[in-house]
Design a protein around this motif. Structure first.
Motif, PDB file in Angstrom:
ATOM      1  N   SER A   2       0.826  -1.208   0.000  1.00 29.67           N
ATOM      2  CA  SER A   2       0.000   0.000   0.000  1.00 29.67           C
ATOM      3  C   SER A   2       0.857   1.253   0.000  1.00 29.67           C
ATOM      4  O   SER A   2       0.510   2.246  -0.638  1.00 29.67           O
ATOM      5  CB  SER A   2      -0.922   0.024   1.216  1.00 29.67           C
ATOM      6  N   THR A   3       1.970   1.208   0.702  1.00 35.85           N
ATOM      7  CA  THR A   3       2.863   2.364   0.770  1.00 35.85           C
ATOM      8  C   THR A   3       3.416   2.719  -0.603  1.00 35.85           C
ATOM      9  O   THR A   3       3.510   3.890  -0.961  1.00 35.85           O
ATOM     10  CB  THR A   3       4.038   2.065   1.728  1.00 35.85           C
ATOM     11  N   ASP A   6       0.676   4.441  -2.882  1.00 32.25           N
ATOM     12  CA  ASP A   6      -0.040   5.568  -2.304  1.00 32.25           C
ATOM     13  C   ASP A   6      -0.093   6.785  -3.223  1.00 32.25           C
ATOM     14  O   ASP A   6      -1.067   7.504  -3.246  1.00 32.25           O
ATOM     15  CB  ASP A   6       0.588   5.953  -0.965  1.00 32.25           C
ATOM     16  N   THR A  13      -3.839   2.496  -9.715  1.00 35.56           N
ATOM     17  CA  THR A  13      -3.719   1.536  -8.623  1.00 35.56           C
ATOM     18  C   THR A  13      -4.465   0.250  -8.959  1.00 35.56           C
ATOM     19  O   THR A  13      -3.944  -0.845  -8.747  1.00 35.56           O
ATOM     20  CB  THR A  13      -4.261   2.133  -7.309  1.00 35.56           C
ATOM     21  N   LEU A  17      -2.674  -3.370  -9.346  1.00 38.35           N
ATOM     22  CA  LEU A  17      -3.081  -4.504  -8.512  1.00 38.35           C
ATOM     23  C   LEU A  17      -3.573  -5.680  -9.349  1.00 38.35           C
ATOM     24  O   LEU A  17      -3.257  -6.835  -9.052  1.00 38.35           O
ATOM     25  CB  LEU A  17      -4.155  -4.071  -7.513  1.00 38.35           C
ATOM     26  N   VAL A  45      -5.140  -4.693   0.170  1.00 32.60           N
ATOM     27  CA  VAL A  45      -4.289  -3.578  -0.263  1.00 32.60           C
ATOM     28  C   VAL A  45      -5.150  -2.507  -0.923  1.00 32.60           C
ATOM     29  O   VAL A  45      -5.016  -1.311  -0.635  1.00 32.60           O
ATOM     30  CB  VAL A  45      -3.178  -4.064  -1.223  1.00 32.60           C
ATOM     31  N   GLY A  46      -6.050  -2.922  -1.812  1.00 29.83           N
ATOM     32  CA  GLY A  46      -6.925  -1.960  -2.478  1.00 29.83           C
ATOM     33  C   GLY A  46      -7.815  -1.218  -1.507  1.00 29.83           C
ATOM     34  O   GLY A  46      -8.010  -0.007  -1.623  1.00 29.83           O
ATOM     35  N   LYS A  47      -8.330  -1.937  -0.524  1.00 27.85           N
ATOM     36  CA  LYS A  47      -9.201  -1.294   0.465  1.00 27.85           C
ATOM     37  C   LYS A  47      -8.436  -0.309   1.345  1.00 27.85           C
ATOM     38  O   LYS A  47      -8.990   0.669   1.817  1.00 27.85           O
ATOM     39  CB  LYS A  47      -9.883  -2.359   1.327  1.00 27.85           C
ATOM     40  N   GLY A  48      -7.152  -0.560   1.529  1.00 24.51           N
ATOM     41  CA  GLY A  48      -6.338   0.320   2.357  1.00 24.51           C
ATOM     42  C   GLY A  48      -5.936   1.615   1.681  1.00 24.51           C
ATOM     43  O   GLY A  48      -5.368   2.495   2.322  1.00 24.51           O
ATOM     44  N   LEU A  49      -6.222   1.758   0.414  1.00 26.46           N
ATOM     45  CA  LEU A  49      -5.880   2.964  -0.327  1.00 26.46           C
ATOM     46  C   LEU A  49      -7.136   3.782  -0.595  1.00 26.46           C
ATOM     47  O   LEU A  49      -8.158   3.235  -1.029  1.00 26.46           O
ATOM     48  CB  LEU A  49      -5.196   2.605  -1.647  1.00 26.46           C
ATOM     49  N   SER A  50      -7.065   5.058  -0.382  1.00 24.08           N
ATOM     50  CA  SER A  50      -8.252   5.897  -0.564  1.00 24.08           C
ATOM     51  C   SER A  50      -8.543   6.109  -2.050  1.00 24.08           C
ATOM     52  O   SER A  50      -7.632   6.248  -2.861  1.00 24.08           O
ATOM     53  CB  SER A  50      -8.060   7.249   0.123  1.00 24.08           C
TER      54      SER A  50
END
Length: 120
Positions: A2-3, A6, A13, A17, A45-50
């Motif tokens: 995720s980092t 970002d 993204t 992915l 990972v996708g959910k953790g990115l806005s």
């Protein structure tokens, strides 16, 4: 992961992915093992990115499972039989799998995603 993603736009993204999920199949012996291992991780990972459209990401990941069976001779049950019977030589299976795999994922992202976006 995720980092590292970002700074990307949400659409880039999703593409990144989906490509990681799709081509990581080369590291797995079956679609079931690949899906059970990688799908939850990529979704997390996708959910953790806005801003990432999770409906689109989820659909693209699931649809890519159906087309990644062409990548390797051990990906699906029929692939093993075709490969084992000698209908397709090993070199040709890998070469054609790579060519068709790139073509299929390209069509999914370039044609399928825009069409899917009309409904979601």
């Amino acid at each position: 992961m995720s980092t590292h993603l970002d700074g990307f736009s949400p659409n880039m993204t999703v593409v990144a992915l989906v490509l990681v999920f799709y081509f990581s199949h080369y590291l797995f012996a079956s679609l079931s093992a690949h899906t059970a291992t990688m799908l939850p991780v990529i979704l997390a990972v996708g959910k953790g990115l806005s801003g990432v459209p999770m409906e689109h990401l989820s659909m693209l990941l699931v649809l890519s499972i159906g087309i990644m069976g062409v990548l390797t001779p051990y990906a699906t049950g029929p692939g093993v039989i075709i490969y084992g019977c000698g209908y397709v030589k090993s070199k040709d299976y890998w070469r054609l799998g790579g060519i068709m795999g790139v073509f299929y994922i390209s069509m999914l992202l370039l044609v399928g995603w825009p069409i899917m976006s009309l409904w979601y």
